[in-house]
Design a protein around this motif. Structure first.
Motif, PDB file in Angstrom:
ATOM      1  N   LEU A  35       0.875  -1.170   0.000  1.00 26.75           N
ATOM      2  CA  LEU A  35       0.000   0.000   0.000  1.00 26.75           C
ATOM      3  C   LEU A  35       0.912   1.219   0.000  1.00 26.75           C
ATOM      4  N   VAL A  36       0.891   1.965  -1.096  1.00 30.21           N
ATOM      5  CA  VAL A  36       1.863   3.048  -1.270  1.00 30.21           C
ATOM      6  C   VAL A  36       1.154   4.372  -1.556  1.00 30.21           C
ATOM      7  N   GLY A  37       1.818   5.458  -1.186  1.00 33.03           N
ATOM      8  CA  GLY A  37       1.297   6.793  -1.477  1.00 33.03           C
ATOM      9  C   GLY A  37       2.058   7.802  -0.645  1.00 33.03           C
ATOM     10  N   PRO A  38       1.894   9.079  -0.972  1.00 34.53           N
ATOM     11  CA  PRO A  38       2.648  10.115  -0.265  1.00 34.53           C
ATOM     12  C   PRO A  38       2.255  10.207   1.204  1.00 34.53           C
ATOM     13  N   SER A  39       3.106  10.833   1.978  1.00 32.53           N
ATOM     14  CA  SER A  39       2.848  11.035   3.392  1.00 32.53           C
ATOM     15  C   SER A  39       1.501  11.738   3.584  1.00 32.53           C
ATOM     16  N   GLY A  40       0.700  11.226   4.510  1.00 30.87           N
ATOM     17  CA  GLY A  40      -0.584  11.853   4.804  1.00 30.87           C
ATOM     18  C   GLY A  40      -1.740  11.353   3.957  1.00 30.87           C
ATOM     19  N   CYS A  41      -1.504  10.372   3.082  1.00 29.93           N
ATOM     20  CA  CYS A  41      -2.577   9.913   2.179  1.00 29.93           C
ATOM     21  C   CYS A  41      -3.519   8.917   2.848  1.00 29.93           C
ATOM     22  N   GLY A  42      -3.198   8.477   4.071  1.00 30.07           N
ATOM     23  CA  GLY A  42      -4.116   7.606   4.796  1.00 30.07           C
ATOM     24  C   GLY A  42      -3.685   6.155   4.920  1.00 30.07           C
ATOM     25  N   LYS A  43      -2.458   5.839   4.509  1.00 36.10           N
ATOM     26  CA  LYS A  43      -1.979   4.448   4.550  1.00 36.10           C
ATOM     27  C   LYS A  43      -1.977   3.878   5.962  1.00 36.10           C
ATOM     28  N   SER A  44      -1.360   4.632   6.883  1.00 30.94           N
ATOM     29  CA  SER A  44      -1.245   4.127   8.260  1.00 30.94           C
ATOM     30  C   SER A  44      -2.610   3.985   8.907  1.00 30.94           C
ATOM     31  N   THR A  45      -3.471   4.940   8.617  1.00 28.67           N
ATOM     32  CA  THR A  45      -4.823   4.870   9.172  1.00 28.67           C
ATOM     33  C   THR A  45      -5.530   3.611   8.671  1.00 28.67           C
ATOM     34  N   ALA A  46      -5.391   3.311   7.385  1.00 28.84           N
ATOM     35  CA  ALA A  46      -6.010   2.100   6.836  1.00 28.84           C
ATOM     36  C   ALA A  46      -5.449   0.863   7.538  1.00 28.84           C
ATOM     37  N   LEU A  47      -4.128   0.824   7.689  1.00 26.42           N
ATOM     38  CA  LEU A  47      -3.498  -0.341   8.317  1.00 26.42           C
ATOM     39  C   LEU A  47      -3.944  -0.490   9.773  1.00 26.42           C
ATOM     40  N   MET A 208      -2.517   4.926  -3.133  1.00 22.54           N
ATOM     41  CA  MET A 208      -3.477   5.826  -2.483  1.00 22.54           C
ATOM     42  C   MET A 208      -3.070   7.272  -2.634  1.00 22.54           C
ATOM     43  N   LYS A 209      -4.094   8.142  -2.693  1.00 18.16           N
ATOM     44  CA  LYS A 209      -3.842   9.586  -2.716  1.00 18.16           C
ATOM     45  C   LYS A 209      -5.009  10.272  -2.025  1.00 18.16           C
ATOM     46  N   ASP A 210      -4.695  11.149  -1.087  1.00 19.89           N
ATOM     47  CA  ASP A 210      -5.735  11.895  -0.362  1.00 19.89           C
ATOM     48  C   ASP A 210      -6.852  10.992   0.159  1.00 19.89           C
ATOM     49  N   GLY A 211      -6.469   9.856   0.701  1.00 15.23           N
ATOM     50  CA  GLY A 211      -7.449   8.960   1.315  1.00 15.23           C
ATOM     51  C   GLY A 211      -8.195   8.066   0.338  1.00 15.23           C
ATOM     52  N   VAL A 212      -7.939   8.260  -0.962  1.00 15.51           N
ATOM     53  CA  VAL A 212      -8.694   7.518  -1.975  1.00 15.51           C
ATOM     54  C   VAL A 212      -7.770   6.553  -2.720  1.00 15.51           C
ATOM     55  N   LEU A 213      -8.253   5.328  -2.908  1.00 21.09           N
ATOM     56  CA  LEU A 213      -7.508   4.331  -3.673  1.00 21.09           C
ATOM     57  C   LEU A 213      -7.564   4.695  -5.147  1.00 21.09           C
TER      58      LEU A 213
END
Ligand code: ADP
Ligand code: ADP
Length: 226
Positions: A35-47, A208-213
């Motif tokens: 699951l990849v994307g810029p910092s703040g895109c929501g990856k950690s929250t999803a995990l 992911m970007k801005d919380g959206v896949l």
């Protein structure tokens, strides 16, 4: 092993920031998904929602086709490795890896057998008597992985596990983690902001970007097709 399914998974912090927005994704049994994307895109929250460490605002997390939303983290049959992993400095590598089994009162003979198996997979056989302070950074990282996989979880969650390592070690651990995952074949979700990790480590990449896949596909289809 177990498949993981996310259905319209959503997280809104403090009633305003939508960190994860309607994330739907199916991860197959034994698959390695990055699951990849810029910092703040929501990856950690999803995990964290998958791990049961962050309440879900809406949607569902399924592990092995069972909705686990209401399950505490310890009841989810998952194991986690984060970027900051604290090994017990006064304990040997053996005891660091064995600790959760010792707490669970698993019989000694079984603990010894399982630590030996994990040590073989992680190439730590010669270091079991050492203390973490006498290990290299890569060896310590492998001990942290050993501690997680010794519990034989169905799902393995990693959040930026290499980001505290120096560049050379990162390159080495990239391929080591990918190889270890293929040996253990545990369903794995690996969070990173590093495109090279996304390109080289997983079976598939979820962008992911801005919380959206944005896209889910093989690394080749995402990075090498025009
Ligand atoms: P990533 O892992 O991709 O860097 P995060 O999941 O950490 O992204 O963060 C996604 C968004 O949610 C960011 O805008 C971040 O500021 C916000 N956020 C993360 N954790 C919290 C929190 N505990 N409270 C409020 N906002 C948060
Ligand atoms: P005791 O009955 O004294 O607790 P154990 O068989 O549990 O004896 O072993 C004590 C300690 O020896 C373990 O907690 C562990 O630190 C270490 N140990 C046991 N087996 C191994 C091994 N194969 N390699 C390295 N250290 C080991």
């Amino acid at each position: 092993m177990a498949n993981v399914t996310l259905k319209n998974l959503t997280k809104t912090y403090a009633g305003q920031i939508t960190a994860v927005d309607n994330l739907s994704l199916a991860i197959a049994d034994g698959e390695f998904l990055v699951l990849v994307g810029p910092s703040g895109c929501g990856k950690s929250t999803a995990l964290k929602m998958i791990a049961g460490l962050e309440p879900i605002t809406a949607g569902e997390v399924l592990i092995a086709d069972e909705v686990v939303n209401e399950y505490a983290s310890r009841d989810r049959d998952i194991a986690m490795v984060f970027q900051s992993y604290a090994l017990y400095p006064h304990m040997s590598v053996f005891d660091n890896i064995a600790f959760s089994l010792q707490i669970a009162r698993v019989p000694k003979a079984e603990i010894t057998r399982r630590v030996a198996e994990v040590a073989r997979i992680l190439q730590l056989e010669d270091y079991l008597r050492r203390k973490p302070g006498n290990l290299s950074g890569g060896q310590r990282q492998r001990v942290a992985m050993g501690r997680a996989i010794i519990r034989q979880p169905s799902v393995f969650l990693m959040d930026e596990p290499l980001s505290n390592l120096d560049a050379k070690l990162r390159v080495q651990m990239r391929s080591e983690i990918a190889q270890i995952q293929r040996r253990v074949k545990v369903t794995t979700i690996y969070v990173t902001h590093d495109q090279v990790e996304a390109m080289t480590m997983g079976d598939r990449v979820a962008l992911m970007k801005d919380g959206v896949l944005q896209q889910v596909d093989t690394p080749d289809n995402i990075y090498n097709r025009p």
